[in-house]
Design a protein around this motif. Structure first.
Motif, PDB file in Angstrom:
ATOM      1  N   ILE A 711      72.809 119.483  53.888  1.00  0.00           N
ATOM      2  CA  ILE A 711      73.241 120.626  53.084  1.00  0.00           C
ATOM      3  C   ILE A 711      72.502 120.652  51.750  1.00  0.00           C
ATOM      4  N   ALA A 712      72.200 119.483  51.208  1.00  0.00           N
ATOM      5  CA  ALA A 712      71.452 119.440  49.952  1.00  0.00           C
ATOM      6  C   ALA A 712      70.098 120.115  50.113  1.00  0.00           C
ATOM      7  N   SER A 713      69.402 119.816  51.232  1.00  0.00           N
ATOM      8  CA  SER A 713      68.105 120.432  51.485  1.00  0.00           C
ATOM      9  C   SER A 713      68.241 121.930  51.726  1.00  0.00           C
ATOM     10  N   MET A 714      69.299 122.323  52.410  1.00  0.00           N
ATOM     11  CA  MET A 714      69.546 123.748  52.644  1.00  0.00           C
ATOM     12  C   MET A 714      69.737 124.493  51.326  1.00  0.00           C
ATOM     13  N   MET A 715      70.465 123.882  50.407  1.00  0.00           N
ATOM     14  CA  MET A 715      70.705 124.503  49.105  1.00  0.00           C
ATOM     15  C   MET A 715      69.402 124.685  48.334  1.00  0.00           C
ATOM     16  N   GLN A 716      68.503 123.734  48.464  1.00  0.00           N
ATOM     17  CA  GLN A 716      67.216 123.855  47.783  1.00  0.00           C
ATOM     18  C   GLN A 716      66.420 125.038  48.329  1.00  0.00           C
ATOM     19  N   GLN A 717      66.506 125.249  49.644  1.00  0.00           N
ATOM     20  CA  GLN A 717      65.827 126.396  50.239  1.00  0.00           C
ATOM     21  C   GLN A 717      66.409 127.698  49.725  1.00  0.00           C
ATOM     22  N   VAL A 718      67.741 127.751  49.635  1.00  0.00           N
ATOM     23  CA  VAL A 718      68.396 128.955  49.127  1.00  0.00           C
ATOM     24  C   VAL A 718      67.979 129.220  47.687  1.00  0.00           C
ATOM     25  N   THR A 719      67.905 128.165  46.879  1.00  0.00           N
ATOM     26  CA  THR A 719      67.518 128.310  45.472  1.00  0.00           C
ATOM     27  C   THR A 719      66.092 128.817  45.344  1.00  0.00           C
TER      28      THR A 719
END
Length: 739
Positions: A711-719
């Motif tokens: 989820i941390a990596s997913m959040m970075q993509q969203v950002t």
């Protein structure tokens, strides 16, 4: 097991326990200067040194006994308030602690004799210690006091006694003269040990003249002796008559409160009442033996049975002991028993065995999931109930097994007290370390691997972050800088913060250096967090000059790499002139988690359950946009089908799993919601480490492999996507036209 194997196992235990005691010793020394009531800390430091010396003596490690004995002597003076706590004293004791640690490390690798280098280092430290011990000679060839000799001295009430008035009550045997002993000769011999300041002859036992026997001794004496001799030495004067005489020796300054204080401060290493009294100096070995003899001779009736009187009762009746002192000794005895009872409840388990247990529990989880899947297909209600109960028990076993590996992170934090002290001296800065959240628990495997990244962050904050005292005062700050370590739980993760009240990160300087090194092109638009993250690039450094601590561009990239390997992230908050905070987020455990299973086409994914906030249906009107209205809040989402190029027909109904991480929300668009799933984390091979948004894999009950989403990596993509589409995320007033 052979004797050699048993000895090796015992030495291994000695090494482990000594290292724990040395850590306690270091923690106590580091906090001593700022402790308003240091008595307990000094006592704990003394007991640590005493225990190490005693254990080393059992194995014949005389070089450890030799060195630690002098350290213990100085600590004993500190405990008795003969010398004060000072920075200079601690500056000597800390290297002594390190030297003992090096000696113990030598034992760990099979070096049981002192090397020439260690001997020289020990001699130098002994010389420094002697400066505090009454100006004694620093000659390293002083007599070695072995563990056995020390035990004998303790057993006989040994030790140096301050000059004072001893009180002796002497009642010689009636056959003393017949046996060739002259009572007055003993009194004369006492004068060789000190000054007889008062002598009173007791004549109560003299009969009438007609009944008197010329060869019978009827005399007794009450003597006040001013002497610095030990109780053992005084008692030995009467060695030839003490078997059939009554000899009572009361030490100088024999106040009840003093003895009680001595008893209370004894180490918790003996639960025998007699040994406690001997070690406190209240009783001698001979007096205890006499009391034991009386105990066997005198019985009392109770319920028709004979029972020996308690030893304490006999001591009080024979006036060898005052009742308050006995009560204090009994309380100490109970305290030791309680402590040992608690110690027996704890056992040491080898880390490899614990890891093996976790692996087996993981396989049990997978096997249980497979059995449960087949039970669901059978429509056999009895089988379903049985497998459900098995799964419930497996979950409890899993939680219990994982709890075994959970340890407070405070142990890791406390080690940085020494680092901060030493680096502060090296940098010429006044820096204090504040620790909070030390009781926050995390998987031991995480604790073992987070030490190096934290070390880099702490040293970097002290070197780059916190200014010198002169600059701080000029900026209106306290001269003393503050470094903070904090830990807390958040959404199934542990958050570790390294904060300082220094100058903060210079955004423009970092940006200029990144452009100079070609990390980014001139004119690139980056947020503050992205600019701060550039310091984690390999070879990046803004230091104007190279020092022993930093400036070579090595370290911060290692921090990020190590944190990433633990499935964690690191980000920075900074404010110029106020300070900076490095924030690490990592999963609580690296082994087994509660997951939420979802499906996209023929593929299965697991989302860590702690990150799942809610699930909802994707509105059918949304076909192209990658955001939606969540009760008036903009929710960006990622379509897993597009991200991983999953083929197949898109179902008419899709779902959004709302996830949260570090205070941010996003949605994951999936085809199916398949419920909670106990997830055994299997690491990905190097071939698949480049996959975006994947944190590992697991095996389903069907035997298929499912990928675990990060989820941390997913959040970075969203950002990153949001920064390229800023306008798309600013709609608030009217979201209906987009949905």
């Amino acid at each position: 097991m052979s004797f050699e194997d048993e000895m090796k196992a015992a030495l291994d235990t000695f090494v482990v326990e000594s290292r724990e005691l040395l850590q306690d010793m270091e923690d106590g020394l580091l906090g001593l200067e700022h402790d308003q009531n240091p008595e307990d800390s000094i006592g704990a430091i003394f007991r640590a040194a005493h225990t190490i010396k005693g254990s080393a003596g059992l194995f014949g490690l005389d070089h450890i006994v030799h060195f630690t004995h002098v350290v213990e002597s100085l600590l004993d003076m500190l405990r008795n308030e003969e010398i004060p706590v000072s920075s200079a004293l601690i500056a000597v004791l800390l290297p002594c602690r390190d030297h003992i640690s090096s000696l113990v490390d030598g034992i760990a690798v099979g070096i049981t004799e002192e090397t020439a280098e260690q001997k020289n280092a020990g001699a130098i430290l002994h010389e420094k210690l002697r400066e505090f011990i009454n100006g004694e000679s620093a000659d390293y060839s002083t007599e070695v006091v072995t563990h056995n000799e020390e035990q004998n001295a303790q057993a006989s009430g040994g030790g140096v006694v301050d000059s004072g008035n001893w009180y002796l009550s002497l009642r010689f045997s009636k056959d003393c003269l017949r046996n060739g002993m002259d009572p007055l000769s003993f009194i004369r011999y006492l004068s060789t040990l000190g000054d007889v300041v008062n002598l009173m002859t007791i004549t109560d036992g003299i009969p009438a003249i007609d009944d008197m026997d010329a060869e019978t001794c009827y005399l007794g004496f009450e003597v006040v002796l001013k002497s610095s001799a030990t109780k053992e030495a005084i008692e030995n004067v009467f060695e030839f008559v003490r078997e059939d005489s009554i000899i009572r020796i009361v030490p100088p300054r024999s106040k009840i409160d003093e003895y009680i204080d001595i008893i209370n401060n004894l180490p918790n290493d003996d639960e025998l009442l007699g040994e406690i009294l001997i070690k406190s100096g209240v009783l001698t070995k001979h007096e205890l033996d006499e009391c034991l003899r009386l105990q066997h001779q005198r019985h009392r009736l109770q319920d028709g049975k004979t029972k020996e009187a308690p030893i304490g009762e006999i001591l009080v009746k024979q006036e060898m002991l005052q009742e308050p002192i006995l009560n204090a000794a009994l309380q100490k005895q109970q305290q030791v028993k309680d402590t040992k009872a608690r110690e027996k409840q704890n056992i040491r388990v080898d880390a490899e065995r614990l890891d093996k247990l976790i692996d087996l529990v993981g396989e049990l989880v997978i096997a249980g999931a497979g059995a449960n899947l087949r039970a669901n297909k059978s429509d056999d209600m009895a089988l379903l109930e049985a497998t459900s109960e098995v799964m419930r028990l497996v979950e409890e076993v899993r939680d219990s097994a994982l709890q075994l590996r959970m340890v407070p992170i405070g142990t890791t934090f406390s080690r940085f007290q020494r680092v901060v002290r030493d680096v502060s001296i090296e940098l010429g800065k006044d820096i204090v370390l504040e620790i909070s959240g030390g009781d926050t628990e995390v998987d031991k495997s995480v604790v073992d691997k987070i030490g190096d990244p934290l070390m880099h962050l702490v040293r970097n904050s002290m070197d780059h972050g916190i200014e010198s005292a002169a600059i701080r005062v000029a900026r209106g700050k306290p001269a003393q800088g503050t470094l903070r370590l904090n830990a807390y739980h958040e959404s199934g993760s542990i958050v570790i913060e390294v904060s300082d009240d220094g100058g903060g990160l210079n955004r423009d300087k970092i940006l200029a250096k990144a452009i100079e090194k070609g990390l980014i092109s001139s004119g690139t638009s980056l947020s503050d967090k992205e600019i701060y993250a550039l310091i984690f690039e390999p070879g990046f450094s803004t230091a104007d000059q190279v020092s022993n601590l930093s400036g070579r561009g090595v370290g911060m990239d290692v921090v990020k790499r190590n944190v990433t390997s633990l499935r964690g992230t690191i980000d920075i908050d900074s404010q110029i002139g106020v300070g900076a905070t490095m924030r690490i987020r990592m999963p609580l455990t690296l082994a087994i988690i509660d997951g939420f299973l979802v499906g996209v086409g023929d593929s299965s994914f697991v989302i860590p359950l702690d990150n799942v906030i809610e699930c909802l249906e994707l509105p059918r009107t949304i076909t192209e946009n990658d955001y939606m209205d969540l009760r008036g809040e903009v929710l960006p989402f990622i379509r897993l089908r597009q991200l991983y190029d999953i083929r197949g027909e898109v179902p008419r109904r899709q779902n959004v799993v709302v996830v949260g991480y570090a205070g941010n929300k996003a949605g994951l668009v999936v085809d199916k919601l398949m419920g909670e799933f106990q997830t055994v984390i299997k690491p990905l091979g190097k071939l698949f480490q480049h996959l975006q948004g994947i944190g590992g894999s697991t095996i389903l009950g069907s035997g298929e492999v499912a990928l675990i989403l990060s989820i941390a990596s997913m959040m970075q993509q969203v950002t990153r996507r949001a920064q390229h589409k800023p306008a798309a995320l600013q709609f608030k007033a009217d979201t209906s036209k987009h949905i």
